[in-house]
Design an enzyme around this catalytic site. Structure first.
Site, PDB file in Angstrom:
ATOM      1  N   TRP A   1       0.842  -1.203   0.000  1.00 20.77           N
ATOM      2  CA  TRP A   1       0.000   0.000   0.000  1.00 20.77           C
ATOM      3  C   TRP A   1       0.868   1.241   0.000  1.00 20.77           C
ATOM      4  O   TRP A   1       1.228   1.758   1.051  1.00 20.77           O
ATOM      5  CB  TRP A   1      -0.908  -0.006   1.236  1.00 20.77           C
ATOM      6  CG  TRP A   1      -1.868  -1.146   1.216  1.00 20.77           C
ATOM      7  CD1 TRP A   1      -3.056  -1.181   0.553  1.00 20.77           C
ATOM      8  CD2 TRP A   1      -1.738  -2.408   1.882  1.00 20.77           C
ATOM      9  NE1 TRP A   1      -3.661  -2.401   0.754  1.00 20.77           N
ATOM     10  CE2 TRP A   1      -2.883  -3.165   1.554  1.00 20.77           C
ATOM     11  CE3 TRP A   1      -0.766  -2.976   2.691  1.00 20.77           C
ATOM     12  CZ2 TRP A   1      -3.091  -4.463   2.040  1.00 20.77           C
ATOM     13  CZ3 TRP A   1      -0.964  -4.256   3.165  1.00 20.77           C
ATOM     14  CH2 TRP A   1      -2.115  -4.986   2.832  1.00 20.77           C
TER      15      TRP A   1
ATOM     16  N   GLN B   1     -13.370   1.697  -2.339  1.00 22.69           N
ATOM     17  CA  GLN B   1     -13.485   0.294  -1.944  1.00 22.69           C
ATOM     18  C   GLN B   1     -14.775   0.130  -1.173  1.00 22.69           C
ATOM     19  O   GLN B   1     -15.319   1.098  -0.623  1.00 22.69           O
ATOM     20  CB  GLN B   1     -12.334  -0.113  -1.022  1.00 22.69           C
ATOM     21  CG  GLN B   1     -11.032  -0.395  -1.750  1.00 22.69           C
ATOM     22  CD  GLN B   1     -10.012  -1.083  -0.850  1.00 22.69           C
ATOM     23  OE1 GLN B   1     -10.127  -1.075   0.381  1.00 22.69           O
ATOM     24  NE2 GLN B   1      -9.015  -1.681  -1.465  1.00 22.69           N
TER      25      GLN B   1
ATOM     26  N   ALA C   1     -13.719 -11.262   6.023  1.00 26.58           N
ATOM     27  CA  ALA C   1     -13.669  -9.874   5.567  1.00 26.58           C
ATOM     28  C   ALA C   1     -13.366  -9.868   4.082  1.00 26.58           C
ATOM     29  O   ALA C   1     -12.777 -10.812   3.554  1.00 26.58           O
ATOM     30  CB  ALA C   1     -12.590  -9.109   6.322  1.00 26.58           C
TER      31      ALA C   1
ATOM     32  N   ARG D   1      -3.803   5.784  -2.973  1.00 27.84           N
ATOM     33  CA  ARG D   1      -2.488   5.132  -3.056  1.00 27.84           C
ATOM     34  C   ARG D   1      -1.585   5.904  -3.977  1.00 27.84           C
ATOM     35  O   ARG D   1      -1.994   6.365  -5.040  1.00 27.84           O
ATOM     36  CB  ARG D   1      -2.623   3.688  -3.566  1.00 27.84           C
ATOM     37  CG  ARG D   1      -3.204   2.791  -2.491  1.00 27.84           C
ATOM     38  CD  ARG D   1      -3.215   1.340  -2.890  1.00 27.84           C
ATOM     39  NE  ARG D   1      -4.235   0.654  -2.109  1.00 27.84           N
ATOM     40  CZ  ARG D   1      -4.582  -0.603  -2.286  1.00 27.84           C
ATOM     41  NH1 ARG D   1      -3.985  -1.330  -3.203  1.00 27.84           N
ATOM     42  NH2 ARG D   1      -5.519  -1.141  -1.534  1.00 27.84           N
TER      43      ARG D   1
ATOM     44  N   HIS E   1      -6.761   1.668   2.182  1.00 32.59           N
ATOM     45  CA  HIS E   1      -7.847   0.707   1.978  1.00 32.59           C
ATOM     46  C   HIS E   1      -8.932   0.994   3.023  1.00 32.59           C
ATOM     47  O   HIS E   1      -8.728   1.827   3.916  1.00 32.59           O
ATOM     48  CB  HIS E   1      -7.352  -0.749   2.066  1.00 32.59           C
ATOM     49  CG  HIS E   1      -6.535  -1.073   3.287  1.00 32.59           C
ATOM     50  ND1 HIS E   1      -6.046  -2.328   3.559  1.00 32.59           N
ATOM     51  CD2 HIS E   1      -6.119  -0.309   4.336  1.00 32.59           C
ATOM     52  CE1 HIS E   1      -5.370  -2.323   4.688  1.00 32.59           C
ATOM     53  NE2 HIS E   1      -5.399  -1.111   5.177  1.00 32.59           N
TER      54      HIS E   1
ATOM     55  N   VAL F   1      -5.752 -11.368   7.297  1.00 31.47           N
ATOM     56  CA  VAL F   1      -6.643 -12.526   7.124  1.00 31.47           C
ATOM     57  C   VAL F   1      -5.814 -13.803   7.008  1.00 31.47           C
ATOM     58  O   VAL F   1      -4.661 -13.771   6.584  1.00 31.47           O
ATOM     59  CB  VAL F   1      -7.545 -12.388   5.865  1.00 31.47           C
ATOM     60  CG1 VAL F   1      -8.602 -11.325   6.067  1.00 31.47           C
ATOM     61  CG2 VAL F   1      -6.721 -12.138   4.625  1.00 31.47           C
TER      62      VAL F   1
HETATM   63  N1  PHE Z   1      -7.723  -4.233   2.123  1.00 33.24           N
HETATM   64  C1  PHE Z   1      -7.315  -5.138   1.081  1.00 33.24           C
HETATM   65  C2  PHE Z   1      -6.761  -4.333  -0.074  1.00 33.24           C
HETATM   66  O1  PHE Z   1      -6.940  -3.166  -0.136  1.00 33.24           O
HETATM   67  C3  PHE Z   1      -8.442  -5.997   0.603  1.00 33.24           C
HETATM   68  C4  PHE Z   1      -8.911  -6.953   1.650  1.00 33.24           C
HETATM   69  C5  PHE Z   1      -9.922  -6.587   2.495  1.00 33.24           C
HETATM   70  C6  PHE Z   1      -8.381  -8.209   1.747  1.00 33.24           C
HETATM   71  C7  PHE Z   1     -10.399  -7.480   3.442  1.00 33.24           C
HETATM   72  C8  PHE Z   1      -8.836  -9.107   2.677  1.00 33.24           C
HETATM   73  C9  PHE Z   1      -9.851  -8.726   3.517  1.00 33.24           C
HETATM   74  O2  PHE Z   1      -6.145  -4.850  -0.948  1.00 33.24           O
END
Ligand code: PHE
Length: 347
Positions: A156, A217, A314, A203, A177, A260
């Protein structure tokens, strides 16, 4: 003299009513009411008339004068209401031309798709909440199991906020995100949780046909006792079918996100090349629309949940990618290009 006045009146009214424009009317006025006019002479001569004649002729002469004046006023008004020939020639009004519709505002296609996506999840029992665009490092990274020296921070590329400019002692940034909202929500509530979070993310990266430095998002989070990976798959599969129809192909692959475990990404077959491979899908035949996974035990522990009791899934999806797939848009830059020819296709 009485007869002469009657004749004058008749001649004057006739000539005035025949006047076809302002100039003719003015000539008539000078002729009948001017200094050298016969009527003016008669009015001046009244003093020379006998006391018997004077009131009678005087009254009549004044009536004739008033009648002529009234007639001139009326004719002037009616001439002014008719446009002159040259105005008619240059100022043509095409009464068959259709009227112009007032332009009505409308929702931006991204707003429309985000509402549509949220609605699908609302119908599955999710609540919709929003969070701040300017975030603490803690929520964007630290609490999401991405410590300061973790290589995953490279995923990121971040717009940092100059701490001196806002006099804070902790690092702040533009969220990269919507995942920080996972932490904020879990900190504030107890399971069961089912929420989606639409929002803008930032970003620091090069813009191309499928990436913008400012984008949206929609985060999803479900935490409860006994939530499994099957729930994640079922929920996302339902979402895809609702938005794209029953026969859209989807693909899950293993992917890595520090917050995750296990992590996956989900793709939909590319609309542009029908899976054959093209510039848009980077020759893979698939367009990735979201990352997802089971909430990491470290994250649950951090917000005070017992990972032995609770589990959750998630996901974070890109609504622009979804809109591109749904409407066959092959360049993400159209969304913020402000080209009306593009925007007007989304009534
Ligand atoms: N936040 C992650 C991204 O921006 C996406 C994501 C969200 C992945 C939730 C797993 C669970 O790439």
């Amino acid at each position: 003299m009485r007869q002469e006045l009657e004749d004058l009146r008749a001649a004057a009214l006739d000539q005035i009513q025949q006047s076809a424009d302002a100039a003719q009317l003015e000539r008539a006025r000078v002729h009948f009411l001017g200094r050298k006019a016969r009527l003016t002479a008669i009015l001046r001569q009244l003093v020379t008339l006998s006391p018997q004649e004077r009131p009678v002729i005087g009254l009549l002469a004044n009536q004739v004068k008033q009648a002529i004046e009234a007639s001139i006023t009326a004719q002037r008004a009616s001439l002014e209401s008719i446009p002159s020939d040259d105005v008619l020639a240059t100022d043509q009004i095409d009464i068959t031309l259709p009227g112009r519709r007032p332009t009505l505002g409308r929702l931006h296609p991204l707003t429309q798709i985000m509402r549509e996506i949220c609605q699908v999840f609302v119908e599955m029992g999710f609540a919709v909440i929003e969070g701040p665009d300017v975030e603490w490092d803690y929520y964007n990274f630290e609490a999401l199991n991405i410590p300061e020296d973790h290589p995953a921070r490279d995923m990121w590329d971040t717009f940092w906020i100059d701490p001196a400019s806002i006099s804070v002692d902790k690092p702040m940034l533009l969220r990269t995100h919507t995942s920080p909202m996972q932490i904020r929500i879990m900190e504030q509530t107890k399971p069961p949780i089912r929420v989606v979070v639409p929002g803008t993310c930032y970003r620091y990266e090069a813009v191309d046909a499928s990436h913008e430095s400012q984008f949206h998002q929609i985060e999803g989070l479900a935490v409860d006792e006994g939530v499994t990976f099957a729930d994640l798959k079922g929920t996302l599969y339902t979402f895809v079918q609702r938005l794209f129809g029953k026969d859209r192909k989807i693909r899950f692959r293993c992917d890595y996100f520090p917050f995750v475990e296990p992590g996956v990404d989900m793709s939909i077959d590319c609309f542009r090349c029908k899976g054959a491979g093209c510039r848009l899908c980077k020759e893979s035949g698939w367009l990735e629309i979201l990352g997802a996974g089971m909430v990491h035990p470290n994250v649950l522990t951090r917000v005070g949940y017992d990972p032995a009791r609770y589990s959750g899934f998630a996901f974070g999806l890109g609504p622009a990618r979804v809109a591109m797939l749904k409407y066959g848009i092959d360049d993400i830059r159209f969304f913020h290009g402000n080209d009306l020819r593009f925007l007007q296709q989304f009534p």
